[in-house]
Design an enzyme around this catalytic site. Sequence first.
Site, PDB file in Angstrom:
ATOM      1  CD  GLU A 181      34.585  47.689 113.772  1.00 23.09           C
ATOM      2  OE1 GLU A 181      34.535  47.933 112.561  1.00 23.09           O
ATOM      3  OE2 GLU A 181      33.620  47.185 114.397  1.00 23.09           O
ATOM      4  CD  GLU A 378      36.480  44.784 110.429  1.00 26.71           C
ATOM      5  OE1 GLU A 378      35.294  45.122 110.186  1.00 26.71           O
ATOM      6  OE2 GLU A 378      36.845  44.355 111.527  1.00 26.71           O
TER       7      GLU A 378
END
Length: 480
Positions: A181, A378
Amino acid sequence: MSSFPKNFMWGGATAANQLEGAYQAGGKGLSIADALPGGPDRFKLVNAPDFDWTIDESQHTYPNHDGIDHYHRFKEDIALFAEMGFKCYRFSIAWTRIFPNGDEKQPNEAGLKFYDQVIETCQKYDIEPVITISHYEMPLNLVKKYGGWKNRQLITFYERFARTMLARYYKQVKYWMTFNEINSAFNFPVMGQGLVASNGADDKQNIYQAWHNQFVAGAKAVKIGHDLDPDLKVGCMVLYATTYSYDANPVNQLATLEQNQAFNHFCGDVQVRGEYPAYTEKLMNKFGFSFSDLEIGDEDLATLKDNPVDYIGFSYYMSTTVDVADKNREQASGNLIGGVKNPFLKTSDWGWQVDPIGLRIALNELYNRYRKPLFVVENGLGAVDKPDDQFHVQDDYRIDYLREHIKAMAGAITDGVDLMGYTPWGCIDLVSASTGQMSKRYGFIYVDLDDQGNGTLNRYKKASFDWYREVIKSNGENLG
């Protein structure tokens, strides 16, 4: 007939700092995650002007220290993943197990031997390891001594770390990701860059400098991987939040475009296309500096150009909505990246807006922008699970959430998207990165541990365990 290709990689995802525990075992050093307090206010606490990364060992306020003790229980956990039928398992390497302070010349062999065993256990069950090299866990020493990722020296330290991991495991591990991320630093740079208010997080130039250093470090990892084996797949990983304009007001439409550029696309553009996008100067000028103000090495831009990533891994939990025309619009309280409340969406226990259709939109946006394979690494629902006397959790709410997102992925595949796989987040309950809580649970497997660190740590299958096993067995055709 299933929309999913025969080789689709079903699995689950975790991060070292949130489940391993054993925070000083086997020569491991302290990481930034080890210094984060627990509780919903952890980001607020670390961004206080006087926060200095000091760990008070007398207080049990650092849940990452213990995690769910996966360090000692990984064989049991991976066996449970195999029972669900996992084709792959996305996990991360704790940088501090390999280079405890981050700036050593030689790796810690005890840490390497631990991951030898983890990978061997995956292979025992024909589970493909998918490894994130750096996942919200960098050596604390690199923050305290060097100031975090805004310091160019970290490129060298990361390159050494990545080379060590790739050289040791490239014959056993085909799929890698450089940073978790990476774009999340736009809103909370503490996790990915080691930046808080006391060491420069409030100056956006530091964040963009840190990104540049990470882009170069990541490109060097891609080169290392391809030099070892041209068929190795090294991807980037971004947090993607499909972004809507609240209405048709052109002012909001423009603001939505700019939000997409700043958050959803900038980091991907550099890592996938190998060059800074045309809107770079505009982004930086907004914060009072120029691209020329960044410290950029002579070979940096060529390194980026020559070593783009092979695929895009991304997380998707929520969408976000933009309204700059009405300052009084109700905010979406739980969304980590802000935005106004979308009246068409329900929210999770933590206020995250649930939007499965947004995932289909995200997949189309990303694939048509880059034409590189995508991997949803995710996705999941953080919820309060209430086990019965036998520790069974009837988590139909989680099944409903995942079912709708899998349908969205199937739709995107019919749209023409090249989707590699799906690894729902926190396939076993672990410590929440955003809140430091155990009570915010994502897993198919319940872990008997509460927010105060009390519990047996025993593992129990939730209702979603059997449901997901059937999803994988049917290659996404049987969604219950």
